[in-house]
Design a protein around this motif. Structure first.
Motif, mmCIF file in Angstrom:
data_model
loop_
_atom_site.group_PDB
_atom_site.id
_atom_site.type_symbol
_atom_site.label_atom_id
_atom_site.label_comp_id
_atom_site.label_asym_id
_atom_site.label_seq_id
_atom_site.Cartn_x
_atom_site.Cartn_y
_atom_site.Cartn_z
ATOM 1 N N SER A 120 0.816 -1.053 -0.149
ATOM 2 C CA SER A 120 -0.076 -0.003 -0.027
ATOM 3 C C SER A 120 0.858 1.086 -0.118
ATOM 4 C CB SER A 120 -0.950 0.011 1.049
ATOM 5 O OG SER A 120 -0.254 0.083 2.315
ATOM 6 N N PHE A 121 0.220 2.479 -0.434
ATOM 7 C CA PHE A 121 0.771 3.774 -0.591
ATOM 8 C C PHE A 121 0.670 4.406 0.988
ATOM 9 C CE2 PHE A 121 0.802 8.111 -1.238
ATOM 10 C CZ PHE A 121 1.923 8.288 -1.806
ATOM 11 N N ASP A 122 1.723 4.654 1.390
ATOM 12 C CA ASP A 122 1.767 5.542 2.684
ATOM 13 C C ASP A 122 2.044 6.875 2.799
ATOM 14 O OD1 ASP A 122 1.703 6.395 5.285
ATOM 15 O OD2 ASP A 122 2.858 4.630 6.009
ATOM 16 N N PRO A 123 1.330 8.008 2.567
ATOM 17 C CA PRO A 123 1.839 9.117 2.497
ATOM 18 C C PRO A 123 2.608 9.907 3.637
ATOM 19 C CG PRO A 123 -0.656 9.142 2.790
ATOM 20 C CD PRO A 123 -0.101 7.708 2.640
ATOM 21 N N ASP A 124 2.252 9.114 4.923
ATOM 22 C CA ASP A 124 3.073 9.924 5.993
ATOM 23 C C ASP A 124 4.566 9.318 5.963
ATOM 24 O OD1 ASP A 124 0.698 11.031 6.656
ATOM 25 O OD2 ASP A 124 0.311 9.422 8.116
ATOM 26 N N ARG A 137 -5.615 10.476 6.167
ATOM 27 C CA ARG A 137 -4.937 9.064 6.351
ATOM 28 C C ARG A 137 -5.863 7.843 5.824
ATOM 29 N NH1 ARG A 137 -2.720 6.061 4.603
ATOM 30 N NH2 ARG A 137 -1.000 4.726 4.992
ATOM 31 N N ALA A 180 -0.304 15.998 3.070
ATOM 32 C CA ALA A 180 0.798 14.720 3.675
ATOM 33 C C ALA A 180 2.133 15.410 3.406
ATOM 34 C CB ALA A 180 0.213 13.623 3.121
ATOM 35 N N VAL A 237 3.840 15.195 0.953
ATOM 36 C CA VAL A 237 4.745 14.230 -0.173
ATOM 37 C C VAL A 237 5.343 14.972 -1.094
ATOM 38 C CG1 VAL A 237 4.095 12.267 -2.001
ATOM 39 C CG2 VAL A 237 2.882 12.434 0.356
ATOM 40 N N ASP A 259 -4.605 6.128 -0.124
ATOM 41 C CA ASP A 259 -4.887 4.546 0.077
ATOM 42 C C ASP A 259 -5.603 4.337 1.360
ATOM 43 O OD1 ASP A 259 -4.765 1.921 -0.391
ATOM 44 O OD2 ASP A 259 -2.981 1.638 0.439
#
Lengths: 429, 250
Positions: free
Chosen positions: A6-10, B111, B139, B141, B187
């Motif tokens: 999965s993609f975890d932006p944090d 999130r 976030a 990114v 996600d």
């Protein structure tokens, strides 16, 4: 909670990239609005700020034009040499300040250097003059110069109205033939009730013992350059004033003015520093904004323009930005719904408001400088002999800072409007 | 057009999960909420939810049906953490939303929750790609990663050739696909959709539904709708009347 793929932006996010991203979102939105069809509000804000800043620039330019030196400082030289500790001419209150020595000789040396067109010592002495018919004596500021026949301005008066050269000096012997000429300012002529061709003579109190009282012929009556009609000044040959005031002993002068050849200011400064290593050698910047602080009217005018500019600009920005945010409530609600914090949302509003203000300020600076040229053109064609407003490069950062301050003053209002946005009301519609 | 968004749900030992294994993603426990109360005592209040309790498991699509004003949208807003109910608790993967601060709820929403609105709610001055990447800006990114992620999602929802288009240049169905891609960009574990086909014609609505069911395959999804075809994709439908759950069955 997460799967391996999965993609975890944090995991990839940083605070710096967040702020950079928020700035990017603000800029892109503004740009799209500015170039899109729904840009009327943006155009209104930019236009209002631009007009206010343009007005500020024009008024400050006029104030700077007003402050461009007093009559005694009104010359067209390129370099000014003054004694280091001298802050002002002493002639007005009769207290003598430090003077430059060997002025005649050193000025001649400077004038011989490459890149120097002419150099003249300037001596200022208050002298009581009386007309030939014995009317009341009037005190006039006599300014001694060495004319060279070229059109030059000293103390606001044309030096070329005097006979070229300084024959009485005679290489320091002060026994050459006297010219006994004087160029009066209008104020001096009015005070003395004198006109072209009249004879004037210094009061006997001013004439050193053993010398006959000279009879001086009025060569011309001229308006002092900046329209000053209150200060009675007059131009005479330097050596004759030095003899009259006792400054011939030591060849004293209050300052030396140097005119350079075209674009040779640096050579003139170098020649001046070589001749007077211990004196203050200043290239003359005729539109130095610090002059504003020395002229109370100009300072008050520019200060008023600044205050009015900030207040009007802030009012326009607050109103239009508040209306823009009001139209933008749904966007703010969407940002909240996708996880933007209150601080981030308000940052976007603040950045947008300040960027819009700065954009307006840039347009305003261009308009303002154009306005100054327009004012000068109109003034020259109607009432004034020359430029009434001046431009200086510092106007650009000045206008931007003023607009920024106005923007900062205005920002709380759109922020309050933004903070009151109810996400449920907006996204529920 | 590929609309399949793979997301494997597995147990900790790597085996495919079963219904029994699925964790509870959202749990409403005795939730009551009133609108219109200003605290001054003389205002009329409207009770939006009364003692509502139900669960949504990971991988499950739950439909919410009921007439206007029955509380469907209130439930969606509560799941998203956009409102805090007056009473009861709402757990998102075991975290009680009602016990969190505003900032913590905002972070949790960013999130773990993706929202799809009936009216898309895209920012008109941003391109499709920038709209999809919007949650990733907050976030923090990096730009390159944001762009890659947004472009990959737009490809997956069939809009690979509309990446730089503004919302105004897209059809209703395309806008909703962009909104779905935006909802997926972080996600999230939970997707909430409020009348996702309400603004679309039948054919476009059907393709959007297919996309939604695809992405909902391994996430918890709550869909509020009046539309029978939309509710037909749900594993379970919760029927609401006057803020109460009257039917809760698969």
């Amino acid at each position: 909670m997460r799967d391996d793929g999965s993609f975890d932006p944090d995991r990839t996010g940083t605070r710096r990239t967040r702020w950079r991203g928020l700035l990017g979102v603000s800029v892109v939105r503004l740009w799209r609005r500015a170039t899109g069809t729904s840009s009327r509000r943006l155009v209104a804000t930019v236009g209002a700020v631009a007009l206010t800043i343009a007005l500020l620039v024009v008024i400050t330019g006029v104030a700077l034009g007003l402050a461009d030196g007093g009559t005694l400082d009104d010359d067209d030289a390129d370099v000014r040499i003054e004694p280091e500790e001298s802050e002002s001419l002493s002639a007005v209150d009769g207290v003598e300040g430090t003077r430059l020595g060997s002025a005649n000789e050193r000025a001649a040396t400077i004038a011989d250097e490459d890149g120097v067109d002419h150099a003249s010592p300037v001596l200022v002495e208050p002298v009581e003059l009386e007309s030939a018919d014995g009317e009341d004596a009037k005190r006039v500021l006599l300014v001694g110069v060495v004319p060279d026949g070229e059109p030059r301005t000293v103390a606001g008066l044309p030096a070329d109205e005097l006979e070229s050269g300084d024959a009485h000096y005679a290489n320091g012997s002060y026994d050459g033939p006297r010219q006994d000429e004087i160029v009066l300012s209008s104020a001096a002529a009015n005070a003395l009730a004198a006109e072209d061709g009249d004879e004037l003579s210094p009061s006997t109190a001013h004439v050193p013992e053993g010398l006959p009282s000279p009879s001086i012929t009025v060569n011309a009556v001229e308006d002092a350059g900046d329209g000053d009609d209150e200060t009675p000044v007059a131009l005479v040959h330097l050596s004759e004033l030095q003899t009259l005031s006792g400054a011939d002993n030591g060849e004293l002068a209050d300052r030396v003015l140097v005119w350079s050849d075209d674009d040779a200011d640096e050579a003139a400064v170098a020649a001046s520093e070589s001749a007077y290593p211990d004196a203050a050698v200043e290239p003359i910047d005729r539109t130095n904004p610090s002059a504003l602080f020395g002229d109370s009217l100009a300072f008050a005018t520019s200060l008023l323009a600044l205050l009015v500019g900030v207040v009007i600009c802030a009012s326009f920005v607050a109103t239009t930005a508040g209306m823009t945010v009001n139209e933008d409530r749904r966007t703010l609600a969407v940002l909240e719904s996708v996880g933007y914090t209150t601080r981030s949302r308000l940052s976007i509003v603040a950045v947008s408001t300040l960027l819009t203000t700065l954009l307006g300020a840039l347009v305003g600076v261009v308009l303002g400088i154009g306005g100054i040229y327009a004012v000068n053109a109109i003034a020259a064609a109607t009432v004034a002999p020359g430029a009434v407003a001046a431009v200086h490069p510092i106007f650009v950062p000045y206008a931007l800072v003023v607009a920024l301050i106005a923007g900062l003053v205005a920002t709380p209002y759109p922020l309050v409007v933004a903070a009151r946005t109810s996400v449920l009301q907006e996204v529920g519609r | 057009m590929s609309t399949h968004l793979p997301r494997q749900t597995t147990t900790p030992d790597g085996q495919p999960s079963t219904d029994a294994d699925r964790r509870v993603a959202v749990r409403f426990s005795d939730v009551t909420h009133e609108y219109g109360s200003s605290g001054r005592g003389d205002d009329r209040t409207v009770t939006a939810l009364r003692d509502v309790s139900f669960d949504v498991r990971a991988g499950e699509i739950v439909g919410l049906e009921g007439p206007s004003g029955s509380g469907k949208s209130t439930i969606l807003h509560a799941v998203s953490g956009l409102l805090v109910p007056a009473e009861g608790s709402i757990e998102l993967h075991g975290t009680d939303l009602t016990a969190l601060s505003d900032a913590e709820r905002t972070r949790l929403r960013r999130r773990h929750v993706g929202i799809v609105f009936q009216r898309f709610h895209l920012l008109p001055s941003l391109s499709a790609r920038a709209n999809v990447a919007l949650p990733l800006v907050q976030a923090g990114v990096p730009r390159k990663t944001r762009r890659e992620r947004a472009e990959s999602l737009l490809e997956e929802v069939g809009l690979g050739d509309r990446i730089t288009h503004l919302p105004g240049e897209l059809s209703g169905g395309e806008r909703q696909r962009v909104a779905i891609a935006r909802a997926l960009v972080t996600d999230p574990d939970v997707i909430v959709a409020d009348e996702p086909t309400g603004e679309l014609d039948t054919a476009t609505g059907a393709s959007v539904l297919e996309l939604l069911t695809d992405i909902g395959r391994d996430r918890a999804m709550v869909v509020a709708s009046h539309d029978d075809e939309t509710l037909a994709v749900a594993d379970r439908v919760v029927t609401l009347r006057d803020g109460r759950v009257v039917v809760n069955e698969g």
